[in-house]
Design a protein around this motif. Structure first.
Motif, mmCIF file in Angstrom:
data_model
loop_
_atom_site.group_PDB
_atom_site.id
_atom_site.type_symbol
_atom_site.label_atom_id
_atom_site.label_comp_id
_atom_site.label_asym_id
_atom_site.label_seq_id
_atom_site.Cartn_x
_atom_site.Cartn_y
_atom_site.Cartn_z
ATOM 1 N N ALA A 14 18.385 -3.019 -2.149
ATOM 2 C CA ALA A 14 17.759 -4.185 -2.768
ATOM 3 C C ALA A 14 16.878 -4.866 -1.732
ATOM 4 O O ALA A 14 17.238 -4.944 -0.555
ATOM 5 N N ALA A 15 15.701 -5.346 -2.157
ATOM 6 C CA ALA A 15 14.778 -6.000 -1.234
ATOM 7 C C ALA A 15 13.858 -6.928 -2.004
ATOM 8 O O ALA A 15 13.664 -6.777 -3.215
ATOM 9 N N TYR A 16 13.299 -7.906 -1.276
ATOM 10 C CA TYR A 16 12.267 -8.754 -1.867
ATOM 11 C C TYR A 16 10.969 -7.954 -1.937
ATOM 12 O O TYR A 16 10.632 -7.210 -1.014
ATOM 13 N N LEU A 17 10.245 -8.115 -3.033
ATOM 14 C CA LEU A 17 9.028 -7.341 -3.232
ATOM 15 C C LEU A 17 7.910 -7.793 -2.302
ATOM 16 O O LEU A 17 7.840 -8.960 -1.922
ATOM 17 N N SER A 18 7.026 -6.860 -1.991
ATOM 18 C CA SER A 18 5.805 -7.159 -1.262
ATOM 19 C C SER A 18 4.670 -7.339 -2.261
ATOM 20 O O SER A 18 4.766 -6.914 -3.421
ATOM 21 N N ALA A 19 3.574 -7.936 -1.819
ATOM 22 C CA ALA A 19 2.454 -8.223 -2.713
ATOM 23 C C ALA A 19 1.907 -6.980 -3.427
ATOM 24 O O ALA A 19 1.620 -7.035 -4.630
ATOM 25 N N PRO A 20 1.753 -5.832 -2.751
ATOM 26 C CA PRO A 20 1.210 -4.659 -3.449
ATOM 27 C C PRO A 20 2.102 -4.149 -4.574
ATOM 28 O O PRO A 20 1.640 -3.373 -5.422
ATOM 29 N N GLU A 21 3.367 -4.564 -4.607
ATOM 30 C CA GLU A 21 4.293 -4.065 -5.622
ATOM 31 C C GLU A 21 4.297 -4.913 -6.892
ATOM 32 O O GLU A 21 4.983 -4.572 -7.864
ATOM 33 N N LEU A 22 3.539 -6.000 -6.903
ATOM 34 C CA LEU A 22 3.569 -6.893 -8.060
ATOM 35 C C LEU A 22 3.043 -6.217 -9.323
ATOM 36 O O LEU A 22 3.547 -6.470 -10.427
ATOM 37 N N LYS A 23 2.039 -5.359 -9.196
ATOM 38 C CA LYS A 23 1.513 -4.666 -10.372
ATOM 39 C C LYS A 23 2.559 -3.740 -10.978
ATOM 40 O O LYS A 23 2.703 -3.655 -12.203
ATOM 41 N N LEU A 24 3.291 -3.031 -10.118
ATOM 42 C CA LEU A 24 4.347 -2.151 -10.607
ATOM 43 C C LEU A 24 5.459 -2.974 -11.245
ATOM 44 O O LEU A 24 6.007 -2.598 -12.291
ATOM 45 N N PHE A 65 4.920 -17.140 -9.373
ATOM 46 C CA PHE A 65 6.140 -16.997 -8.585
ATOM 47 C C PHE A 65 5.796 -16.677 -7.133
ATOM 48 O O PHE A 65 6.359 -17.248 -6.194
ATOM 49 N N TRP A 66 4.884 -15.741 -6.958
ATOM 50 C CA TRP A 66 4.526 -15.285 -5.612
ATOM 51 C C TRP A 66 3.897 -16.422 -4.802
ATOM 52 O O TRP A 66 4.266 -16.647 -3.652
ATOM 53 N N GLN A 67 2.968 -17.143 -5.404
ATOM 54 C CA GLN A 67 2.281 -18.230 -4.701
ATOM 55 C C GLN A 67 3.240 -19.348 -4.320
ATOM 56 O O GLN A 67 3.035 -20.035 -3.307
ATOM 57 N N ILE A 72 11.389 -12.746 -5.805
ATOM 58 C CA ILE A 72 11.141 -11.609 -6.683
ATOM 59 C C ILE A 72 11.865 -10.424 -6.053
ATOM 60 O O ILE A 72 11.483 -9.947 -4.985
ATOM 61 N N LEU A 73 12.925 -9.963 -6.705
ATOM 62 C CA LEU A 73 13.815 -8.957 -6.144
ATOM 63 C C LEU A 73 13.556 -7.592 -6.752
ATOM 64 O O LEU A 73 13.256 -7.482 -7.948
ATOM 65 N N GLY A 74 13.710 -6.561 -5.934
ATOM 66 C CA GLY A 74 13.568 -5.203 -6.423
ATOM 67 C C GLY A 74 14.780 -4.367 -6.078
ATOM 68 O O GLY A 74 15.440 -4.599 -5.062
ATOM 69 N N ILE A 75 15.082 -3.392 -6.938
ATOM 70 C CA ILE A 75 16.085 -2.368 -6.651
ATOM 71 C C ILE A 75 15.350 -1.047 -6.490
ATOM 72 O O ILE A 75 14.516 -0.676 -7.339
ATOM 73 N N VAL A 84 13.593 -4.835 -11.280
ATOM 74 C CA VAL A 84 13.033 -6.063 -10.723
ATOM 75 C C VAL A 84 13.667 -7.267 -11.412
ATOM 76 O O VAL A 84 14.011 -7.213 -12.596
ATOM 77 N N ALA A 85 13.855 -8.331 -10.649
ATOM 78 C CA ALA A 85 14.353 -9.606 -11.188
ATOM 79 C C ALA A 85 13.560 -10.738 -10.561
ATOM 80 O O ALA A 85 13.266 -10.711 -9.360
ATOM 81 N N CYS A 86 13.206 -11.732 -11.374
ATOM 82 C CA CYS A 86 12.406 -12.861 -10.911
ATOM 83 C C CYS A 86 13.189 -14.152 -11.115
ATOM 84 O O CYS A 86 13.628 -14.457 -12.224
#
Length: 212
Positions: A14-24, A65-67, A72-75, A84-86
């Motif tokens: 589990a990790a916090y998402l990076s900006a490039p992953e927001l589209k996915l 959310f990002w700004q 924003i969590l990812g598995i 993903v969970a927000c």
């Protein structure tokens, strides 16, 4: 990208998402919420642009959310993002009306009525929560090919870990709009707090209390 400390299998993290992953992340959320009765209520006006409005709403929510530095969590299974969970905290100045530019973009993409109804929906949730400070779980999504393999429980464990790291938050709430997800959240120690009605849709507002 920072890992979130939860107990998982060796190839799952589990990790916090990076900006490039927001589209996915937006794509996963779109698939998960395409048939959600509340979003159909909010965005399906009969004009044939429901999918366009839903995609736009998800995109603008994630950007907001990002700004605002909301979690924003990812598995991940290996390097693949499978869930993903927000989360966001309305008591951090990130309430139902968001920022002025969020409202403007939402109105341009989803329409004035849908944007107003979205704001009203979240305000109903905020008004029903008896806490001074809490988090709202806005989106939870697992890739269709990876459902029913335990990834949802890993994702909720990451949400719990984020909650426990915030000593001022009293709990996480989620508005459950589909019957098939009530049992899942009960398994994850969520309890019904209130009933929320949006248009013709009524569902439980469920809460997971912070343990420590």
């Amino acid at each position: 990208m920072n890992d979130v400390q939860v107990k998982t299998d060796s190839d799952v993290r589990a990790a916090y998402l990076s900006a490039p992953e927001l589209k996915l992340a937006a794509s996963l959320i779109y698939q998960a919420y395409h048939d959600d009765p509340v979003f159909i209520e909010l965005f399906d006006t009969g004009s044939g642009d429901y999918e366009q409005k839903l995609r736009a709403a998800i995109r603008e929510e994630l950007a907001a959310f990002w700004q605002a530095n909301q979690p924003i969590l990812g598995i991940y299974k290996g390097e693949a993002l499978v869930g993903v969970a927000c989360l966001h905290s309305p008591t951090d100045g990130f309430g139902s009306e968001r920022f002025w530019h969020w409202r403007l973009k939402m109105m341009l993409s989803a329409g004035y009525v849908s944007t107003k109804q979205m704001i009203q929906k979240e305000q109903q949730i905020i008004d029903a929560v008896p806490f001074q400070r809490f988090h709202i779980l806005s989106f939870v999504a697992i890739h269709p090919l990876h459902q029913h393999h335990g990834f949802g429980h890993y994702l909720m464990a990451a949400v719990n870990a984020t909650l426990e790291d915030d000593s001022s938050s009293e709990g996480v709430v989620i508005y459950v709009t589909s019957d098939k997800y009530k049992a899942f959240f009960k398994e994850c120690d969520y309890k019904t707090l209130a009933e929320i009605t949006v248009g013709q849709v009524t569902g439980p507002l469920m809460v997971h209390y912070r343990e420590s």
